[in-house]
Design a protein around this motif. Structure first.
Motif, PDB file in Angstrom:
ATOM      1  N   VAL A  52       0.844  -1.195   0.000  1.00 14.49           N
ATOM      2  CA  VAL A  52       0.000   0.000   0.000  1.00 14.49           C
ATOM      3  C   VAL A  52       0.881   1.248   0.000  1.00 14.49           C
ATOM      4  N   ASN A  53       1.175   1.731  -1.209  1.00 14.11           N
ATOM      5  CA  ASN A  53       1.876   3.004  -1.360  1.00 14.11           C
ATOM      6  C   ASN A  53       1.588   3.555  -2.756  1.00 14.11           C
ATOM      7  N   SER A  54       1.960   4.792  -2.984  1.00 10.34           N
ATOM      8  CA  SER A  54       1.650   5.456  -4.249  1.00 10.34           C
ATOM      9  C   SER A  54       2.322   4.797  -5.445  1.00 10.34           C
ATOM     10  N   GLN A  55       3.446   4.118  -5.215  1.00  7.82           N
ATOM     11  CA  GLN A  55       4.140   3.448  -6.319  1.00  7.82           C
ATOM     12  C   GLN A  55       3.276   2.358  -6.948  1.00  7.82           C
ATOM     13  N   VAL A  56       2.418   1.740  -6.163  1.00  5.03           N
ATOM     14  CA  VAL A  56       1.507   0.721  -6.688  1.00  5.03           C
ATOM     15  C   VAL A  56       0.580   1.337  -7.737  1.00  5.03           C
ATOM     16  N   VAL A  57       0.038   2.503  -7.444  1.00  5.14           N
ATOM     17  CA  VAL A  57      -0.871   3.172  -8.373  1.00  5.14           C
ATOM     18  C   VAL A  57      -0.113   3.607  -9.630  1.00  5.14           C
ATOM     19  N   ARG A  58       1.087   4.132  -9.452  1.00  3.21           N
ATOM     20  CA  ARG A  58       1.893   4.549 -10.612  1.00  3.21           C
ATOM     21  C   ARG A  58       2.243   3.353 -11.502  1.00  3.21           C
ATOM     22  N   THR A  59       2.587   2.234 -10.888  1.00  7.20           N
ATOM     23  CA  THR A  59       2.898   1.023 -11.648  1.00  7.20           C
ATOM     24  C   THR A  59       1.678   0.533 -12.407  1.00  7.20           C
ATOM     25  N   ALA A  60       0.531   0.518 -11.750  1.00 12.65           N
ATOM     26  CA  ALA A  60      -0.705   0.082 -12.405  1.00 12.65           C
ATOM     27  C   ALA A  60      -1.036   0.977 -13.591  1.00 12.65           C
ATOM     28  N   GLU A  61      -0.811   2.276 -13.450  1.00 13.97           N
ATOM     29  CA  GLU A  61      -1.093   3.198 -14.545  1.00 13.97           C
ATOM     30  C   GLU A  61      -0.158   2.927 -15.724  1.00 13.97           C
ATOM     31  N   MET A  62       1.117   2.690 -15.449  1.00 12.29           N
ATOM     32  CA  MET A  62       2.082   2.396 -16.516  1.00 12.29           C
ATOM     33  C   MET A  62       1.717   1.124 -17.268  1.00 12.29           C
ATOM     34  N   MET A  63       1.105   0.174 -16.574  1.00 14.55           N
ATOM     35  CA  MET A  63       0.757  -1.115 -17.169  1.00 14.55           C
ATOM     36  C   MET A  63      -0.674  -1.148 -17.698  1.00 14.55           C
ATOM     37  N   ASP A  64      -1.342  -0.003 -17.745  1.00 13.00           N
ATOM     38  CA  ASP A  64      -2.720   0.103 -18.239  1.00 13.00           C
ATOM     39  C   ASP A  64      -3.698  -0.793 -17.476  1.00 13.00           C
ATOM     40  N   MET A  65      -3.478  -0.972 -16.192  1.00 14.92           N
ATOM     41  CA  MET A  65      -4.399  -1.757 -15.376  1.00 14.92           C
ATOM     42  C   MET A  65      -5.604  -0.897 -15.024  1.00 14.92           C
ATOM     43  N   VAL A  66      -6.743  -1.525 -14.919  1.00 17.17           N
ATOM     44  CA  VAL A  66      -7.971  -0.772 -14.659  1.00 17.17           C
ATOM     45  C   VAL A  66      -8.406  -0.815 -13.200  1.00 17.17           C
ATOM     46  N   CYS A  67      -7.797  -1.707 -12.421  1.00 13.32           N
ATOM     47  CA  CYS A  67      -8.257  -1.907 -11.052  1.00 13.32           C
ATOM     48  C   CYS A  67      -7.125  -2.427 -10.170  1.00 13.32           C
ATOM     49  N   ILE A  68      -7.080  -1.940  -8.942  1.00 12.47           N
ATOM     50  CA  ILE A  68      -6.173  -2.464  -7.925  1.00 12.47           C
ATOM     51  C   ILE A  68      -7.023  -2.946  -6.762  1.00 12.47           C
ATOM     52  N   VAL A  69      -6.764  -4.175  -6.315  1.00 13.79           N
ATOM     53  CA  VAL A  69      -7.443  -4.726  -5.152  1.00 13.79           C
ATOM     54  C   VAL A  69      -6.395  -4.952  -4.066  1.00 13.79           C
ATOM     55  N   PHE A  70      -6.560  -4.274  -2.950  1.00 15.03           N
ATOM     56  CA  PHE A  70      -5.674  -4.473  -1.810  1.00 15.03           C
ATOM     57  C   PHE A  70      -6.216  -5.629  -0.990  1.00 15.03           C
ATOM     58  N   VAL A  71      -5.369  -6.585  -0.682  1.00 12.76           N
ATOM     59  CA  VAL A  71      -5.775  -7.782   0.051  1.00 12.76           C
ATOM     60  C   VAL A  71      -5.464  -7.621   1.534  1.00 12.76           C
ATOM     61  N   ARG A  72      -5.929  -8.580   2.326  1.00 11.82           N
ATOM     62  CA  ARG A  72      -5.704  -8.618   3.771  1.00 11.82           C
ATOM     63  C   ARG A  72      -6.209  -7.371   4.485  1.00 11.82           C
ATOM     64  N   GLY A  73      -7.257  -6.750   3.930  1.00  8.31           N
ATOM     65  CA  GLY A  73      -7.872  -5.598   4.576  1.00  8.31           C
ATOM     66  C   GLY A  73      -7.070  -4.316   4.493  1.00  8.31           C
ATOM     67  N   LYS A  74      -6.027  -4.304   3.676  1.00 12.29           N
ATOM     68  CA  LYS A  74      -5.216  -3.085   3.524  1.00 12.29           C
ATOM     69  C   LYS A  74      -6.066  -2.010   2.851  1.00 12.29           C
ATOM     70  N   ARG A  75      -5.798  -0.752   3.203  1.00  8.76           N
ATOM     71  CA  ARG A  75      -6.589   0.363   2.670  1.00  8.76           C
ATOM     72  C   ARG A  75      -5.672   1.436   2.098  1.00  8.76           C
ATOM     73  N   PRO A  76      -6.076   2.022   0.976  1.00 10.38           N
ATOM     74  CA  PRO A  76      -5.273   3.108   0.398  1.00 10.38           C
ATOM     75  C   PRO A  76      -5.425   4.389   1.199  1.00 10.38           C
ATOM     76  N   ASP A  77      -4.376   5.221   1.207  1.00  8.98           N
ATOM     77  CA  ASP A  77      -4.479   6.521   1.859  1.00  8.98           C
ATOM     78  C   ASP A  77      -5.013   7.553   0.865  1.00  8.98           C
ATOM     79  N   GLU A  78      -5.220   8.764   1.345  1.00 10.75           N
ATOM     80  CA  GLU A  78      -5.820   9.817   0.497  1.00 10.75           C
ATOM     81  C   GLU A  78      -4.942  10.162  -0.704  1.00 10.75           C
ATOM     82  N   THR A  79      -3.635  10.120  -0.540  1.00 13.87           N
ATOM     83  CA  THR A  79      -2.734  10.393  -1.660  1.00 13.87           C
ATOM     84  C   THR A  79      -2.927   9.369  -2.771  1.00 13.87           C
ATOM     85  N   MET A  80      -3.029   8.114  -2.395  1.00 12.61           N
ATOM     86  CA  MET A  80      -3.240   7.042  -3.378  1.00 12.61           C
ATOM     87  C   MET A  80      -4.601   7.183  -4.054  1.00 12.61           C
TER      88      MET A  80
END
Length: 116
Positions: A52-80
């Motif tokens: 759970v960090n902003s790099q995950v979102v940046r990586t997903a955007e670079m790879m044209d992913m449409v969705c990120i699912v955080f497992v184990r109850g992890k939650r994104p912060d407001e920046t993400m």
């Protein structure tokens, strides 16, 4: 399968991107290592991760992913969330562990990116 199906299958909470729940998803990738995700080059994918960090979102955007699912109850912060909104990426969270979440999606017809 579309993102709405993933939400239902994983009993996930949506943090942003509700307007994109009808987008199609063809493959999935489950990893906590973004270097592995960068090696996975399929469009229209969903990323399952416990990282759970902003790099995950940046990586997903670079790879044209449409969705990120955080497992184990992890939650994104407001920046993400803000970053995902800017990129048009759906962010979700499920209480399931990665293995279980990936297995449920596979069982319901979503494939990995490999040819095996």
């Amino acid at each position: 399968m579309d993102v709405q199906d993933i939400k239902k299958i994983l009993n996930a909470t949506v943090y942003c991107g509700e307007e994109f729940l009808e987008r199609e998803v063809h493959t999935a990738c489950g990893s906590d290592m973004m270097s592995d995700v960068l090696a996975f080059v399929k469009d229209q994918s969903v990323l399952l991760t416990g990282l759970v960090n902003s790099q995950v979102v940046r990586t997903a955007e670079m790879m044209d992913m449409v969705c990120i699912v955080f497992v184990r109850g992890k939650r994104p912060d407001e920046t993400m969330i803000t970053l995902a909104k800017d990129y048009g990426i759906v962010l979700m969270s499920t209480g399931l562990r990665m293995f279980t979440a990936c297995g449920l999606l596979y069982e319901n017809g979503l494939k990995g990116g490999c040819n095996a």
